[in-house]
Design a protein around this motif. Structure first.
Motif, mmCIF file in Angstrom:
data_model
loop_
_atom_site.group_PDB
_atom_site.id
_atom_site.type_symbol
_atom_site.label_atom_id
_atom_site.label_comp_id
_atom_site.label_asym_id
_atom_site.label_seq_id
_atom_site.Cartn_x
_atom_site.Cartn_y
_atom_site.Cartn_z
ATOM 1 N N PHE A 1 -19.142 54.100 -57.806
ATOM 2 C CA PHE A 1 -19.166 55.553 -57.932
ATOM 3 C C PHE A 1 -20.375 56.009 -58.746
ATOM 4 N N ALA A 2 -20.658 55.312 -59.849
ATOM 5 C CA ALA A 2 -21.812 55.669 -60.688
ATOM 6 C C ALA A 2 -23.107 55.525 -59.904
ATOM 7 N N TYR A 3 -23.206 54.444 -59.130
ATOM 8 C CA TYR A 3 -24.390 54.253 -58.288
ATOM 9 C C TYR A 3 -24.559 55.410 -57.311
ATOM 10 N N ALA A 4 -23.492 55.752 -56.601
ATOM 11 C CA ALA A 4 -23.579 56.770 -55.555
ATOM 12 C C ALA A 4 -23.894 58.150 -56.135
ATOM 13 N N LEU A 5 -23.278 58.489 -57.274
ATOM 14 C CA LEU A 5 -23.525 59.803 -57.870
ATOM 15 C C LEU A 5 -24.950 59.894 -58.408
ATOM 16 N N ALA A 6 -25.398 58.857 -59.132
ATOM 17 C CA ALA A 6 -26.767 58.863 -59.653
ATOM 18 C C ALA A 6 -27.778 58.853 -58.511
ATOM 19 N N PHE A 7 -27.455 58.162 -57.437
ATOM 20 C CA PHE A 7 -28.292 58.124 -56.230
ATOM 21 C C PHE A 7 -28.491 59.540 -55.698
ATOM 22 N N SER A 8 -27.405 60.291 -55.583
ATOM 23 C CA SER A 8 -27.488 61.663 -55.071
ATOM 24 C C SER A 8 -28.250 62.563 -56.031
ATOM 25 N N LEU A 9 -27.971 62.444 -57.313
ATOM 26 C CA LEU A 9 -28.661 63.272 -58.303
ATOM 27 C C LEU A 9 -30.157 62.973 -58.309
ATOM 28 N N GLY A 10 -30.505 61.701 -58.165
ATOM 29 C CA GLY A 10 -31.915 61.323 -58.169
ATOM 30 C C GLY A 10 -32.670 61.871 -56.981
ATOM 31 N N TYR A 11 -32.025 61.871 -55.816
ATOM 32 C CA TYR A 11 -32.724 62.305 -54.615
ATOM 33 C C TYR A 11 -32.874 63.820 -54.497
ATOM 34 N N VAL A 12 -32.348 64.536 -55.456
ATOM 35 C CA VAL A 12 -32.677 65.955 -55.545
ATOM 36 C C VAL A 12 -34.118 66.120 -56.012
ATOM 37 N N ARG A 13 -34.620 65.147 -56.784
ATOM 38 C CA ARG A 13 -35.895 65.291 -57.485
ATOM 39 C C ARG A 13 -36.999 64.353 -57.016
ATOM 40 N N VAL A 14 -36.670 63.228 -56.385
ATOM 41 C CA VAL A 14 -37.714 62.275 -55.988
ATOM 42 C C VAL A 14 -37.658 62.038 -54.492
ATOM 43 N N GLY A 15 -38.794 61.624 -53.909
ATOM 44 C CA GLY A 15 -38.882 61.377 -52.485
ATOM 45 C C GLY A 15 -38.173 60.100 -52.071
ATOM 46 N N ALA A 16 -38.003 59.947 -50.760
ATOM 47 C CA ALA A 16 -37.279 58.790 -50.228
ATOM 48 C C ALA A 16 -37.950 57.479 -50.612
#
Length: 291
Positions: A86-101
């Motif tokens: 869950f921590a991985y998936a949430l941080a993954f989503s939060l990160g991709y708001v700000r950085v490119g693929a």
């Protein structure tokens, strides 16, 4: 990553190569799908995470049930592994708001490998000179990638993606014995309610449109669920070292897809450190001592 139960036969030859390639494309697709949904505002990070994990849990449970001939109940799942997922998936989503693929996939990959190798060192494993040199090259290149400048990624986004990678390293290290597909399905079933509960936290604003829902379902059910099913099917046929090295292709696939499908720029300021990071990790993983 564990071995499959006796009810499953590992593919051979061309099927292994095709399956491996398909799994790497699926894993890279997670980055592209998340960026497509989150950078455009088609979904908020918490809502996207919840839909992705619920869809992943459903798809993995169905695939595990259809694939296995074992009638006994599946594993109950590991609460710590589920929390890390869950921590991985949430941080993954939060990160991709700000950085490119491309940048996100690269930071994630480096954090996962660094976390796992670091844990082994803490447990007493001694890296060889070749491993040390490879990790040093990767670390310096990562610093160069993140150094402040015109093309540097957003610091908060980069930190969040690194946190996501660290959480995935914890999840991977928690892997137990038994059928990995059934175990992954069980952990997704435990992680999904955590993500749904996060929707109820104070201050969380749920804003997911139809496009965001579809992208999140594609990520959970196809890129994650089907991707893991294919990966675990071919994994027994791959040498351990090969299985680790082939995952170097995921950031590269994500980078190309980000340029082609999302129109993201990929200048030398990103490309050169990226190649150095992948080269350094490749050097470390190819060391016979790492096998």
């Amino acid at each position: 990553m564990g071995m499959q139960d006796a009810a499953t036969r590992a593919p051979t030859g061309l099927a292994v190569h095709a399956g491996t390639a398909a799994a790497m494309v699926a894993f890279a697709a997670n980055s592209v799908l998340a960026r497509a949904a989150l950078a455009t505002g088609a979904a908020d990070p918490v809502g996207y995470t919840a839909i992705r994990l619920v869809a992943g849990a459903a798809a993995l449970s169905l695939l595990a049930r259809r694939r296995t001939a074992v009638a006994a109940p599946g594993p109950a799942g590991d609460p710590i592994a589920a929390a890390a997922l869950f921590a991985y998936a949430l941080a993954f989503s939060l990160g991709y708001v700000r950085v490119g693929a491309a940048t996100g996939a690269l930071i994630l990959f480096a954090a996962v490998q660094g976390g796992m190798i670091g844990w082994n060192v803490l447990r007493g494993a001694r890296p060889s000179r070749r491993q040390t040199a490879g990790l040093a090259v990767a670390a310096v290149a990562l610093v160069a990638l993140l150094a402040p400048g015109l093309h540097a990624p957003d610091p908060l986004g980069a930190a969040t993606m690194a946190l996501s990678g660290a959480a995935w390293a914890v999840y991977t290290l928690r892997a137990g014995a038994g059928d990995p597909l059934r175990r992954t399905a069980a952990n997704f079933r435990l992680a999904a309610p955590m993500a749904v509960a996060a929707l109820l936290l104070p201050g969380v604003r749920i804003d997911v449109g139809a496009e965001g829902v579809l992208l999140a379902i594609a990520s959970g059910a196809l890129a994650s669920g089907l991707g893991y099913a294919v990966w675990y099917a071919v994994l027994p046929a791959l040498p351990r070292n090969t299985a680790a090295v082939v995952q170097l292709s995921v950031p590269a696939i994500a980078a190309v897809a980000g340029v082609v499908l999302l129109g993201e720029p990929l200048g030398l300021a990103t490309l050169l450190p990226a190649l150095a990071i992948l080269g350094g990790v490749f050097l470390a993983l190819r060391d016979p001592a790492a096998r």
